[in-house]
Design a protein around this motif. Sequence first.
Motif, PDB file in Angstrom:
ATOM      1  N   ALA A 132      17.446   1.547  14.038  1.00  0.00           N
ATOM      2  CA  ALA A 132      16.045   1.417  14.415  1.00  0.00           C
ATOM      3  C   ALA A 132      15.191   2.499  13.762  1.00  0.00           C
ATOM      4  CB  ALA A 132      15.912   1.480  15.938  1.00  0.00           C
ATOM      5  N   ALA A 133      15.729   3.697  13.619  1.00  0.00           N
ATOM      6  CA  ALA A 133      14.971   4.779  12.992  1.00  0.00           C
ATOM      7  C   ALA A 133      14.664   4.470  11.533  1.00  0.00           C
ATOM      8  CB  ALA A 133      15.746   6.091  13.095  1.00  0.00           C
ATOM      9  N   GLY A 134      15.486   3.637  10.887  1.00  0.00           N
ATOM     10  CA  GLY A 134      15.241   3.280   9.508  1.00  0.00           C
ATOM     11  C   GLY A 134      14.004   2.428   9.314  1.00  0.00           C
ATOM     12  N   LEU A 135      13.433   1.899  10.407  1.00  0.00           N
ATOM     13  CA  LEU A 135      12.200   1.129  10.315  1.00  0.00           C
ATOM     14  C   LEU A 135      10.970   2.016  10.181  1.00  0.00           C
ATOM     15  CD1 LEU A 135      12.950  -1.413  13.194  1.00  0.00           C
ATOM     16  CD2 LEU A 135      13.037  -1.901  10.738  1.00  0.00           C
ATOM     17  N   CYS A 136      11.085   3.259  10.605  1.00  0.00           N
ATOM     18  CA  CYS A 136       9.902   4.112  10.698  1.00  0.00           C
ATOM     19  C   CYS A 136       9.256   4.450   9.351  1.00  0.00           C
ATOM     20  CB  CYS A 136      10.245   5.384  11.475  1.00  0.00           C
ATOM     21  SG  CYS A 136      10.771   5.032  13.179  1.00  0.00           S
ATOM     22  N   PRO A 137      10.021   4.724   8.284  1.00  0.00           N
ATOM     23  CA  PRO A 137       9.355   4.976   7.001  1.00  0.00           C
ATOM     24  C   PRO A 137       8.620   3.762   6.449  1.00  0.00           C
ATOM     25  CG  PRO A 137      11.611   5.819   6.986  1.00  0.00           C
ATOM     26  CD  PRO A 137      11.470   4.969   8.206  1.00  0.00           C
ATOM     27  N   LEU A 138       8.832   2.580   7.048  1.00  0.00           N
ATOM     28  CA  LEU A 138       8.230   1.347   6.543  1.00  0.00           C
ATOM     29  C   LEU A 138       6.971   0.965   7.306  1.00  0.00           C
ATOM     30  CD1 LEU A 138      11.573  -0.686   6.450  1.00  0.00           C
ATOM     31  CD2 LEU A 138      10.592   0.659   4.588  1.00  0.00           C
TER      32      LEU A 138
ATOM     33  N   LEU B 107      21.119   0.245  -1.707  1.00  0.00           N
ATOM     34  CA  LEU B 107      20.143  -0.123  -2.725  1.00  0.00           C
ATOM     35  C   LEU B 107      18.724   0.179  -2.266  1.00  0.00           C
ATOM     36  CD1 LEU B 107      21.460  -3.511  -4.175  1.00  0.00           C
ATOM     37  CD2 LEU B 107      21.655  -1.225  -5.138  1.00  0.00           C
ATOM     38  N   VAL B 108      18.381  -0.193  -1.034  1.00  0.00           N
ATOM     39  CA  VAL B 108      17.035   0.055  -0.524  1.00  0.00           C
ATOM     40  C   VAL B 108      16.715   1.547  -0.556  1.00  0.00           C
ATOM     41  CG1 VAL B 108      15.585  -0.049   1.535  1.00  0.00           C
ATOM     42  CG2 VAL B 108      16.973  -2.030   0.891  1.00  0.00           C
ATOM     43  N   ALA B 109      17.707   2.365  -0.200  1.00  0.00           N
ATOM     44  CA  ALA B 109      17.490   3.817  -0.165  1.00  0.00           C
ATOM     45  C   ALA B 109      17.294   4.411  -1.563  1.00  0.00           C
ATOM     46  CB  ALA B 109      18.672   4.501   0.514  1.00  0.00           C
ATOM     47  N   GLY B 110      17.591   3.644  -2.606  1.00  0.00           N
ATOM     48  CA  GLY B 110      17.440   4.153  -3.960  1.00  0.00           C
ATOM     49  C   GLY B 110      16.038   4.051  -4.507  1.00  0.00           C
ATOM     50  N   VAL B 111      15.113   3.452  -3.747  1.00  0.00           N
ATOM     51  CA  VAL B 111      13.733   3.286  -4.199  1.00  0.00           C
ATOM     52  C   VAL B 111      12.815   4.126  -3.320  1.00  0.00           C
ATOM     53  CG1 VAL B 111      11.875   1.625  -4.638  1.00  0.00           C
ATOM     54  CG2 VAL B 111      14.262   0.936  -4.950  1.00  0.00           C
ATOM     55  N   ASP B 112      11.918   4.885  -3.933  1.00  0.00           N
ATOM     56  CA  ASP B 112      10.935   5.635  -3.167  1.00  0.00           C
ATOM     57  C   ASP B 112      10.022   4.665  -2.420  1.00  0.00           C
ATOM     58  OD1 ASP B 112      11.906   8.035  -4.159  1.00  0.00           O
ATOM     59  OD2 ASP B 112      10.521   8.052  -5.851  1.00  0.00           O
ATOM     60  N   VAL B 113       9.683   4.991  -1.173  1.00  0.00           N
ATOM     61  CA  VAL B 113       8.855   4.106  -0.354  1.00  0.00           C
ATOM     62  C   VAL B 113       7.520   3.824  -1.027  1.00  0.00           C
ATOM     63  CG1 VAL B 113       7.708   3.861   1.878  1.00  0.00           C
ATOM     64  CG2 VAL B 113       9.993   4.835   1.770  1.00  0.00           C
ATOM     65  N   THR B 114       7.006   4.780  -1.788  1.00  0.00           N
ATOM     66  CA  THR B 114       5.732   4.575  -2.476  1.00  0.00           C
ATOM     67  C   THR B 114       5.819   3.499  -3.548  1.00  0.00           C
ATOM     68  OG1 THR B 114       6.308   6.422  -3.944  1.00  0.00           O
ATOM     69  CG2 THR B 114       4.897   6.903  -2.047  1.00  0.00           C
ATOM     70  N   ASP B 115       7.018   3.116  -3.957  1.00  0.00           N
ATOM     71  CA  ASP B 115       7.205   2.077  -4.973  1.00  0.00           C
ATOM     72  C   ASP B 115       7.579   0.729  -4.372  1.00  0.00           C
ATOM     73  OD1 ASP B 115       6.696   3.800  -7.114  1.00  0.00           O
ATOM     74  OD2 ASP B 115       8.790   4.456  -7.216  1.00  0.00           O
ATOM     75  N   PHE B 116       7.600   0.625  -3.034  1.00  0.00           N
ATOM     76  CA  PHE B 116       8.004  -0.625  -2.396  1.00  0.00           C
ATOM     77  C   PHE B 116       6.985  -1.733  -2.677  1.00  0.00           C
ATOM     78  CE2 PHE B 116      11.191   0.141   1.266  1.00  0.00           C
ATOM     79  CZ  PHE B 116      11.945   0.967   0.451  1.00  0.00           C
ATOM     80  N   THR B 117       7.485  -2.926  -2.950  1.00  0.00           N
ATOM     81  CA  THR B 117       6.665  -4.134  -2.993  1.00  0.00           C
ATOM     82  C   THR B 117       6.754  -4.806  -1.624  1.00  0.00           C
ATOM     83  OG1 THR B 117       8.554  -5.441  -3.740  1.00  0.00           O
ATOM     84  CG2 THR B 117       7.146  -4.477  -5.450  1.00  0.00           C
ATOM     85  N   PRO B 118       5.892  -5.793  -1.347  1.00  0.00           N
ATOM     86  CA  PRO B 118       6.018  -6.503  -0.064  1.00  0.00           C
ATOM     87  C   PRO B 118       7.404  -7.117   0.126  1.00  0.00           C
ATOM     88  CG  PRO B 118       3.893  -6.967  -1.053  1.00  0.00           C
ATOM     89  CD  PRO B 118       4.665  -6.172  -2.071  1.00  0.00           C
TER      90      PRO B 118
ATOM     91  N   PRO C 293       0.831  -1.203   0.000  1.00  0.00           N
ATOM     92  CA  PRO C 293       0.000   0.000   0.000  1.00  0.00           C
ATOM     93  C   PRO C 293       0.856   1.240   0.000  1.00  0.00           C
ATOM     94  CG  PRO C 293      -0.763  -1.600   1.619  1.00  0.00           C
ATOM     95  CD  PRO C 293       0.533  -2.108   1.097  1.00  0.00           C
ATOM     96  N   SER C 294       0.495   2.189  -0.787  1.00  0.00           N
ATOM     97  CA  SER C 294       1.287   3.406  -0.889  1.00  0.00           C
ATOM     98  C   SER C 294       0.382   4.612  -0.746  1.00  0.00           C
ATOM     99  CB  SER C 294       2.026   3.464  -2.229  1.00  0.00           C
ATOM    100  OG  SER C 294       1.096   3.489  -3.279  1.00  0.00           O
ATOM    101  N   SER C 295       0.975   5.730  -0.485  1.00  0.00           N
ATOM    102  CA  SER C 295       0.247   6.987  -0.398  1.00  0.00           C
ATOM    103  C   SER C 295       1.144   8.084  -0.904  1.00  0.00           C
ATOM    104  CB  SER C 295      -0.161   7.277   1.058  1.00  0.00           C
ATOM    105  OG  SER C 295       0.986   7.451   1.846  1.00  0.00           O
ATOM    106  N   SER C 296       0.588   9.205  -1.190  1.00  0.00           N
ATOM    107  CA  SER C 296       1.380  10.303  -1.729  1.00  0.00           C
ATOM    108  C   SER C 296       2.151  11.017  -0.655  1.00  0.00           C
ATOM    109  CB  SER C 296       0.461  11.290  -2.468  1.00  0.00           C
ATOM    110  OG  SER C 296      -0.510  11.801  -1.572  1.00  0.00           O
TER     111      SER C 296
END
Length: 611
Positions: free
Chosen positions: A225-231, A198-209, A62-65
Amino acid sequence: MMRPRARLFAAAAVVALALPALAQDRPTSILPPGFGDPAPPRINAAPAPSAAGAQPSATHAPSSSASPDSGATVASGAGEDQIATSDSLTIADEAAADVPEPQEVPDAARRDASLVGRLDPVAIGLGAEPWGAAHGLFLEQAMRRTEGALPSRWLHIALRNALLARAPTPFGLDPADWVAERSWLLLRMGEADASRMLVAGVDVTDFTPKLTQVAVQSALANADAAGLCPLRDGVGDVEPRVAPLIDAMCSSLSGNPEAAAADIDQSRRRGRVGGIDVSLADKLVGAGADTARAVTIEWDPVDNLNVWRFGLATASGIMPPDRLMSGAAVQLRAWAARAPMLSVEQRLPAARIATGLGVFSGRSLVDLYSGIYDRTDPDELTQSDAWQLRLAFAGKDQDARLAAMRRLWDKAKDPLEIEATRAMLGLAASRVEPDDSLAADAPDIIASLLAAGLDEAAARWAPVVAGMSSGLGDRCWAMLALAAPSTRGIDVSFSRIDKFIDRDTSNEHRRGALLVAGLAGLGRIDRASALRLSSRYGFGFERRSEWSNMIDGAARRGQGGTVTILAGLAFQSPQWTGIPARFVLHSVSALNDTGQRFNARMIAAEALSRS
């Protein structure tokens, strides 16, 4: 007649049949998503692609703007609700006026998920199209069957660079899933930093499961641990057991201790995750402002270390006990080398493992020792390895420097420790002037130079080696015959090679087989000579397999990235003794033919220096 596309899928299926001795059908992951549950990783749970050509899922999370914690999203929701329930048009208008317009990400700021990477493939010798026409499912299966830790430090480096190449996604794969596959393999190789890149190169809105799950593991491997928050929006779908704990930690980090405490307490009551897994999350929550929570971590009942426990412990500045770290996979231990909350003394054992694997350079390990030198009590300094390393670089004369280097070489016993020491001492070894009187030290000096990639400095020893007797002289000559930028001044005649093999006392002339394999792969002797020697000594170079056909074919088509992945697939052994010489022949030849000549030379020489 089989159609071209069907042939591609058939080739992908053949990988599973061609190398039954090299890897399991599914690699045993060091990243269990159940966080203590012994079930295999969910990223592996999808059925393997068949020759019929089943396509991987391209379903997106699920993504959002707006980002999960975006103030715009929250304010907009509150404003709409207030307008709907208010009896006063004036109040509603005023409330709506206070609500900022949702901010969409401009198209110009969006990143192309199909072109993610940090290295220019041309600059690292892979060519403009490192994957060529190789089908994505074929590459995916080869990568999944690569367990991670390779016996060759230089092949590790070559594979890492290939996975970081900024090249278009291979045909047949979702771009975000391709990033996930590469990032996941990097994690299994111990490359936490590269995985995060590599993970940081993809916008979170384009993440697959799949990418969401790997991103969670990457953040934990980096002690972030803070890197978990955008997910947070997507993690409930892939890791529902720990989603409330991630919510709690992120609430604490964002200054909401009440919500964090409530989430932790609720997780304890539900019992889906318990014991140290909750306590470590609670420890991070307690580090937030105004929480007034103090948590003691009890390791005694814990009998295994996984990515969740490692990530949260190191993010809190806690090094897990030695019994757990020593029992963990070497890749996980290498992650600790860069954990920012650990002291340099705590990170040193992990850094030596990371250097032996190829995750760290020799210079990075020298830098870490420099930090330890600065922090060591003067009364204890002269007994430390940091002092010996300083002497190796800055001793008053060459004798003093060499004495310190000898002490460090002799101290290393484990194969990874030995290679880490060599790489660390490479620059110091380059300051030693070649001399006939140093024949006894020449093997260690040359091996150190090559571990650090200083091939030209190593080649300066060729005149000294030419005058050395057999034994040590043979060992040094073999390394230089493979690693030197050219063989000018180095005898690589058939008779010289035959004498080396005849004097070789290793099991079944293994060192001789590796020498011939490397020289033939580099084109320094012709294939006819290699086959003649193979027939004489039983090296088996004439044997072919589906794997050798695939890597040779990829080399003919100029697919440098595909070649590197296939070489990594073949090198599935913790030690060089488990790698057949014919695998070295085809891998070195394919790398050399696709423009990766430096890596090919270093891998061939490393096979001799570490066998």
